[in-house]
Design a protein around this motif. Sequence first.
Motif, PDB file in Angstrom:
ATOM      1  N   ASP A  90      48.183  55.318  19.160  1.00  9.15           N
ATOM      2  CA  ASP A  90      48.033  53.860  19.044  1.00  9.15           C
ATOM      3  C   ASP A  90      47.146  53.511  17.853  1.00  9.15           C
ATOM      4  O   ASP A  90      47.408  52.537  17.147  1.00  9.15           O
ATOM      5  N   MET A  91      46.097  54.307  17.628  1.00 10.01           N
ATOM      6  CA  MET A  91      45.214  54.091  16.490  1.00 10.01           C
ATOM      7  C   MET A  91      46.011  54.198  15.184  1.00 10.01           C
ATOM      8  O   MET A  91      45.877  53.354  14.291  1.00 10.01           O
ATOM      9  N   ASP A  92      46.842  55.214  15.096  1.00 14.15           N
ATOM     10  CA  ASP A  92      47.654  55.413  13.903  1.00 14.15           C
ATOM     11  C   ASP A  92      48.649  54.261  13.730  1.00 14.15           C
ATOM     12  O   ASP A  92      48.791  53.701  12.637  1.00 14.15           O
ATOM     13  N   ARG A  93      49.304  53.865  14.818  1.00  7.81           N
ATOM     14  CA  ARG A  93      50.317  52.807  14.765  1.00  7.81           C
ATOM     15  C   ARG A  93      49.707  51.454  14.402  1.00  7.81           C
ATOM     16  O   ARG A  93      50.264  50.714  13.585  1.00  7.81           O
ATOM     17  N   LEU A  94      48.557  51.135  14.965  1.00  6.67           N
ATOM     18  CA  LEU A  94      47.962  49.811  14.778  1.00  6.67           C
ATOM     19  C   LEU A  94      47.040  49.722  13.561  1.00  6.67           C
ATOM     20  O   LEU A  94      46.969  48.678  12.909  1.00  6.67           O
ATOM     21  N   LEU A  95      46.307  50.814  13.274  1.00 12.90           N
ATOM     22  CA  LEU A  95      45.290  50.772  12.225  1.00 12.90           C
ATOM     23  C   LEU A  95      45.593  51.693  11.044  1.00 12.90           C
ATOM     24  O   LEU A  95      44.914  51.623  10.024  1.00 12.90           O
ATOM     25  N   GLY A  96      46.566  52.580  11.209  1.00 10.64           N
ATOM     26  CA  GLY A  96      46.918  53.481  10.120  1.00 10.64           C
ATOM     27  C   GLY A  96      45.861  54.520   9.800  1.00 10.64           C
ATOM     28  O   GLY A  96      45.765  54.982   8.665  1.00 10.64           O
ATOM     29  N   ILE A  97      45.056  54.872  10.793  1.00  7.68           N
ATOM     30  CA  ILE A  97      44.006  55.874  10.604  1.00  7.68           C
ATOM     31  C   ILE A  97      44.022  56.866  11.757  1.00  7.68           C
ATOM     32  O   ILE A  97      44.683  56.642  12.772  1.00  7.68           O
ATOM     33  N   THR A  98      43.264  57.945  11.583  1.00 13.35           N
ATOM     34  CA  THR A  98      43.175  58.984  12.602  1.00 13.35           C
ATOM     35  C   THR A  98      41.750  59.054  13.146  1.00 13.35           C
ATOM     36  O   THR A  98      40.814  58.574  12.488  1.00 13.35           O
ATOM     37  N   PRO A  99      41.567  59.656  14.337  1.00 11.61           N
ATOM     38  CA  PRO A  99      40.212  59.799  14.869  1.00 11.61           C
ATOM     39  C   PRO A  99      39.316  60.491  13.839  1.00 11.61           C
ATOM     40  O   PRO A  99      39.736  61.390  13.131  1.00 11.61           O
ATOM     41  N   GLY A 100      38.077  60.031  13.763  1.00 18.90           N
ATOM     42  CA  GLY A 100      37.139  60.548  12.775  1.00 18.90           C
ATOM     43  C   GLY A 100      37.021  59.631  11.573  1.00 18.90           C
ATOM     44  O   GLY A 100      36.044  59.667  10.852  1.00 18.90           O
ATOM     45  N   SER A 101      38.035  58.796  11.355  1.00 20.27           N
ATOM     46  CA  SER A 101      38.021  57.857  10.226  1.00 20.27           C
ATOM     47  C   SER A 101      37.959  56.407  10.688  1.00 20.27           C
ATOM     48  O   SER A 101      38.245  55.489   9.931  1.00 20.27           O
ATOM     49  N   VAL A 102      37.589  56.182  11.941  1.00 20.55           N
ATOM     50  CA  VAL A 102      37.600  54.834  12.502  1.00 20.55           C
ATOM     51  C   VAL A 102      36.538  53.973  11.812  1.00 20.55           C
ATOM     52  O   VAL A 102      35.407  54.402  11.607  1.00 20.55           O
ATOM     53  N   THR A 103      36.933  52.769  11.456  1.00 23.20           N
ATOM     54  CA  THR A 103      36.096  51.859  10.694  1.00 23.20           C
ATOM     55  C   THR A 103      36.614  50.440  10.873  1.00 23.20           C
ATOM     56  O   THR A 103      37.825  50.244  11.020  1.00 23.20           O
ATOM     57  N   PRO A 104      35.732  49.441  10.840  1.00 18.40           N
ATOM     58  CA  PRO A 104      36.254  48.072  10.888  1.00 18.40           C
ATOM     59  C   PRO A 104      37.119  47.753   9.667  1.00 18.40           C
ATOM     60  O   PRO A 104      37.979  46.877   9.719  1.00 18.40           O
ATOM     61  N   LEU A 105      36.930  48.489   8.577  1.00 20.56           N
ATOM     62  CA  LEU A 105      37.719  48.240   7.366  1.00 20.56           C
ATOM     63  C   LEU A 105      39.186  48.634   7.551  1.00 20.56           C
ATOM     64  O   LEU A 105      40.040  48.196   6.780  1.00 20.56           O
ATOM     65  N   ALA A 106      39.503  49.410   8.592  1.00 18.77           N
ATOM     66  CA  ALA A 106      40.903  49.752   8.879  1.00 18.77           C
ATOM     67  C   ALA A 106      41.681  48.528   9.335  1.00 18.77           C
ATOM     68  O   ALA A 106      42.916  48.549   9.345  1.00 18.77           O
ATOM     69  N   MET A 107      40.983  47.458   9.654  1.00 18.45           N
ATOM     70  CA  MET A 107      41.671  46.224  10.054  1.00 18.45           C
ATOM     71  C   MET A 107      42.505  45.660   8.907  1.00 18.45           C
ATOM     72  O   MET A 107      43.358  44.814   9.131  1.00 18.45           O
ATOM     73  N   ILE A 108      42.319  46.158   7.686  1.00 19.03           N
ATOM     74  CA  ILE A 108      43.180  45.769   6.570  1.00 19.03           C
ATOM     75  C   ILE A 108      44.634  46.142   6.881  1.00 19.03           C
ATOM     76  O   ILE A 108      45.563  45.487   6.430  1.00 19.03           O
ATOM     77  N   ASN A 109      44.837  47.189   7.687  1.00 11.31           N
ATOM     78  CA  ASN A 109      46.178  47.663   8.031  1.00 11.31           C
ATOM     79  C   ASN A 109      46.739  47.011   9.291  1.00 11.31           C
ATOM     80  O   ASN A 109      47.910  47.202   9.604  1.00 11.31           O
ATOM     81  N   ALA A 110      45.910  46.293  10.041  1.00 11.10           N
ATOM     82  CA  ALA A 110      46.325  45.748  11.342  1.00 11.10           C
ATOM     83  C   ALA A 110      46.933  44.360  11.200  1.00 11.10           C
ATOM     84  O   ALA A 110      46.454  43.530  10.428  1.00 11.10           O
ATOM     85  N   GLU A 111      47.983  44.137  11.952  1.00  9.49           N
ATOM     86  CA  GLU A 111      48.567  42.793  12.011  1.00  9.49           C
ATOM     87  C   GLU A 111      47.591  41.878  12.750  1.00  9.49           C
ATOM     88  O   GLU A 111      47.036  42.273  13.778  1.00  9.49           O
ATOM     89  N   PRO A 112      47.365  40.661  12.254  1.00  6.53           N
ATOM     90  CA  PRO A 112      46.482  39.741  12.976  1.00  6.53           C
ATOM     91  C   PRO A 112      46.919  39.601  14.435  1.00  6.53           C
ATOM     92  O   PRO A 112      48.099  39.469  14.726  1.00  6.53           O
ATOM     93  N   GLY A 113      45.941  39.694  15.326  1.00  6.25           N
ATOM     94  CA  GLY A 113      46.206  39.573  16.752  1.00  6.25           C
ATOM     95  C   GLY A 113      46.530  40.881  17.456  1.00  6.25           C
ATOM     96  O   GLY A 113      46.605  40.919  18.680  1.00  6.25           O
ATOM     97  N   SER A 114      46.710  41.963  16.700  1.00  5.51           N
ATOM     98  CA  SER A 114      47.090  43.233  17.333  1.00  5.51           C
ATOM     99  C   SER A 114      45.897  43.996  17.896  1.00  5.51           C
ATOM    100  O   SER A 114      46.038  44.750  18.855  1.00  5.51           O
ATOM    101  N   VAL A 115      44.732  43.805  17.305  1.00 13.47           N
ATOM    102  CA  VAL A 115      43.511  44.478  17.732  1.00 13.47           C
ATOM    103  C   VAL A 115      42.378  43.463  17.629  1.00 13.47           C
ATOM    104  O   VAL A 115      42.253  42.781  16.604  1.00 13.47           O
TER     105      VAL A 115
END
Length: 169
Positions: A90-115
């Motif tokens: 789900d992290m990969d699908r919604l944020l385009g990142i993998t565990p260990g790289s989690v960051t609020p800046l990954a929201m650049i990849n998220a569709e508004p309202g998805s997370v």
Amino acid sequence: MKHRGEAGLLADLSALAIPFAAHEHAAVFTVEESRAVDADIPGAHTKNLFLKDTGGAFWLLTVPAAARVDLKALPESIGCKRVSFGKPADMDRLLGITPGSVTPLAMINAEPGSVSVVLDARLAAQGRVNVHPLRNTATLGLSGAHILDLLRHWGHGPRIAEIPASEPQ
């Protein structure tokens, strides 16, 4: 067209004239591993939790690195149902990142309202908050206010909350 990924992040930082400090370093996967790296980087250090509530909503929570988040008390403070950790797929699908790289800046990849993204109030007020630029081999230092500006720029309504947590003894 909306930019994505680290190149999009750097382009947005430039376009919005947001000052930041960049540090390259060895890959870190845990807060414990990042302590050695963090010693040379000034500012507040972070821990990021990718969560899913029992209603099926996803949450990205950024807190001070040393905080131990009380997951039982968290739902009341951010307005959600009981939470558990989100799955890497789900992290990969919604944020385009993998565990260990989690960051609020990954929201650049998220569709508004998805997370739903939440920044701890202690970090929102900081002059320098250190977060990954979508990979765990670098750290960007920027103000809490600028993190919030980026999130809004990408179409997200970030929440600032007093996150229930204890400091380690």
